[in-house]
Design a protein around this motif. Structure first.
Motif, mmCIF file in Angstrom:
data_model
loop_
_atom_site.group_PDB
_atom_site.id
_atom_site.type_symbol
_atom_site.label_atom_id
_atom_site.label_comp_id
_atom_site.label_asym_id
_atom_site.label_seq_id
_atom_site.Cartn_x
_atom_site.Cartn_y
_atom_site.Cartn_z
ATOM 1 N N TYR A 1 0.810 -1.216 0.000
ATOM 2 C CA TYR A 1 0.000 0.000 0.000
ATOM 3 C C TYR A 1 0.849 1.275 0.000
ATOM 4 N N PRO B 1 -3.758 0.565 -3.379
ATOM 5 C CA PRO B 1 -4.212 1.897 -3.807
ATOM 6 C C PRO B 1 -4.031 2.042 -5.314
ATOM 7 N N ASP C 1 -8.263 9.397 1.381
ATOM 8 C CA ASP C 1 -8.840 8.049 1.467
ATOM 9 C C ASP C 1 -7.760 7.032 1.812
ATOM 10 N N TRP C 2 -6.555 7.224 1.262
ATOM 11 C CA TRP C 2 -5.425 6.348 1.598
ATOM 12 C C TRP C 2 -5.133 6.412 3.096
ATOM 13 N N LYS D 1 -8.060 11.234 -2.963
ATOM 14 C CA LYS D 1 -7.512 9.876 -2.981
ATOM 15 C C LYS D 1 -6.473 9.690 -1.872
ATOM 16 N N ARG E 1 -7.941 4.390 4.905
ATOM 17 C CA ARG E 1 -8.061 2.963 4.589
ATOM 18 C C ARG E 1 -6.781 2.172 4.858
ATOM 19 N N TRP F 1 1.196 3.673 -5.462
ATOM 20 C CA TRP F 1 -0.013 3.726 -6.273
ATOM 21 C C TRP F 1 0.132 2.717 -7.402
#
Length: 404
Positions: free
Chosen positions: A285, A326, A355-356, A352, A359, A288
């Motif tokens: 993770y 991701p 969100d990373w 994004k 999550r 990208w």
């Protein structure tokens, strides 16, 4: 057999460029237009490739990698030939002999806007044929042939230092503030190209210096891989001068710098905004990822970057798609173009990255993320408060540890 031949896509991308430079005139646009159009449209229409075939004849894949050295020599030869006053190696005469087409007369009608498109196309293709393959081969530090070819491929973008810094620096420090290639939140791509190039070369020099000092070898000597790499690129510049004088040097240098810029743009988008404690293991993770079909085939699965950073020694054909990693906005070229418009990039990537954080980031990484958010200068980052989320993740981590 298709599982092998699909990777010849990068070979085919060079064909319109070679034809265009030979025909001259508006055909000089062909290499750039075809490469960009085919990859971008292909990624948009053909979806993802998440297959994981078994390869019984890896030597066929290695042959494709090694052949890229011939391709990049031919591409750069044609580019410099197109601005030369001489018919170097009789190429124009050879074309006329076999086809009847007067390539030399066509060359004389070329304009600088047409040359500019060809130079940009050559730089883009050099990054595909040279940098991407050089990246794959110089990871094979145990294979002298792979290292030899890989470093010569990188020499075409004045970037043999990449073979040092990337393997022994970037893969260790990725996601941390110690990594020149990881773009922090709020940075724009244009600054990153300059900063990562400068700091990456300093890192490569320092890494090579430490290696030589550890072996009790003189730093300023033929043992120094960084210096030898610079001499390799200089040799190519001398060849360009021999072909076309200073205009040849200018054209070769321009294509090399464009190829280097593409590399740093890719670095920018592969790890943008991610954070990591350098003392913790690299996880999938921390990159990208993208599994877009055409990008994957044209870049020897560089797109499967999450697995590559989790296991840097794994050859490209064994990289897994990691569909839960991701994901980038789209394929590589599409994402490259988005980076060039910072407001658009921020509009897409800030959500994004946030969100990373929620999550994927650990409690410790969330603390690093809050620090990165404050430094970013972007309001949407700076107004984030992860205090409650940090507490929740710490509690979850403690429960997991106790259960174990």
């Amino acid at each position: 057999m298709f599982k092998y031949t699909k990777y010849t896509l990068f070979h085919m991308l060079t064909i319109p460029f070679g034809i265009g430079v030979t025909l001259g005139g508006d055909w000089l646009y062909a290499g750039l237009v075809f490469a960009v159009g085919f990859v971008v449209i292909g990624d948009l229409l053909m979806g993802d490739d998440t297959s994981e075939p078994k390869y019984e004849a890896p030597w066929l894949l290695n042959l494709q990698l090694y052949s890229s050295l011939l391709l990049i020599v031919v591409m750069n030869f044609l580019m410099v030939w197109s601005v030369s006053d001489a018919d170097v190696l009789g190429y124009g005469a050879l074309v006329q002999q076999f086809t009847g087409f007067d390539a030399l007369a066509a060359r004389d009608t070329n304009t600088w806007p047409q040359y500019a498109a060809a130079i940009l196309g050559c730089g883009l293709l050099t990054s595909v044929v040279g940098t991407i393959v050089g990246h794959e081969l110089t990871h094979r530090t145990w294979d002298p042939m792979a290292m030899f070819i890989g470093r010569w491929l990188l020499a075409f973008s004045w970037d043999t230092g990449f073979s040092i810094e990337h393997v022994y620096g970037h893969h260790i420090y990725v996601g941390s503030t110690d990594d020149p290639a990881t773009a922090p939140r709020g940075r724009n791509v244009y600054y990153h190209i300059l900063a990562s190039t400068w700091k990456g070369n300093i890192s490569a020099w320092n890494l090579e210096k430490k290696r030589l000092q550890k072996k009790r070898l003189p730093v300023f000597s033929h043992h120094n891989l960084y210096i030898r790499g610079l001499l390799m690129s200089l040799a190519l510049e001398v060849a360009a001068f021999a072909m076309a004088g200073w205009i040849g040097v200018a054209v070769f240098t321009a294509t090399a710098l464009i190829a280097k810029a593409f590399l740093e743009i890719v670095n920018f988008m592969e790890h943008y905004g991610m954070v990591r404690n350098v003392k913790t293991p690299v996880q999938p993770y921390h990159s990208w990822n993208t599994n877009k079909r055409i990008s994957s085939w044209a870049t020897f699965n560089l797109t499967r970057h999450s697995h590559h950073h989790a296991e840097g020694d794994v050859p490209f054909q064994k990289l897994r798609p990691y569909q839960d990693a991701p994901m980038m906005v789209n394929g590589y070229l599409t994402t490259i173009f988005l980076t060039l418009i910072p407001p658009l990039w921020n509009a897409i990537m800030v959500p994004k990255v946030l969100d990373w954080d929620r999550r994927f980031a650990s409690a410790e990484e969330l603390e690093l993320a809050m620090q990165a958010n404050k430094r970013s200068g972007i309001k949407a980052f700076m107004e984030q408060d992860y205090s409650d989320l940090i507490r929740q993740k710490k509690e979850k981590s403690n429960r997991t540890a106790q259960a174990a």
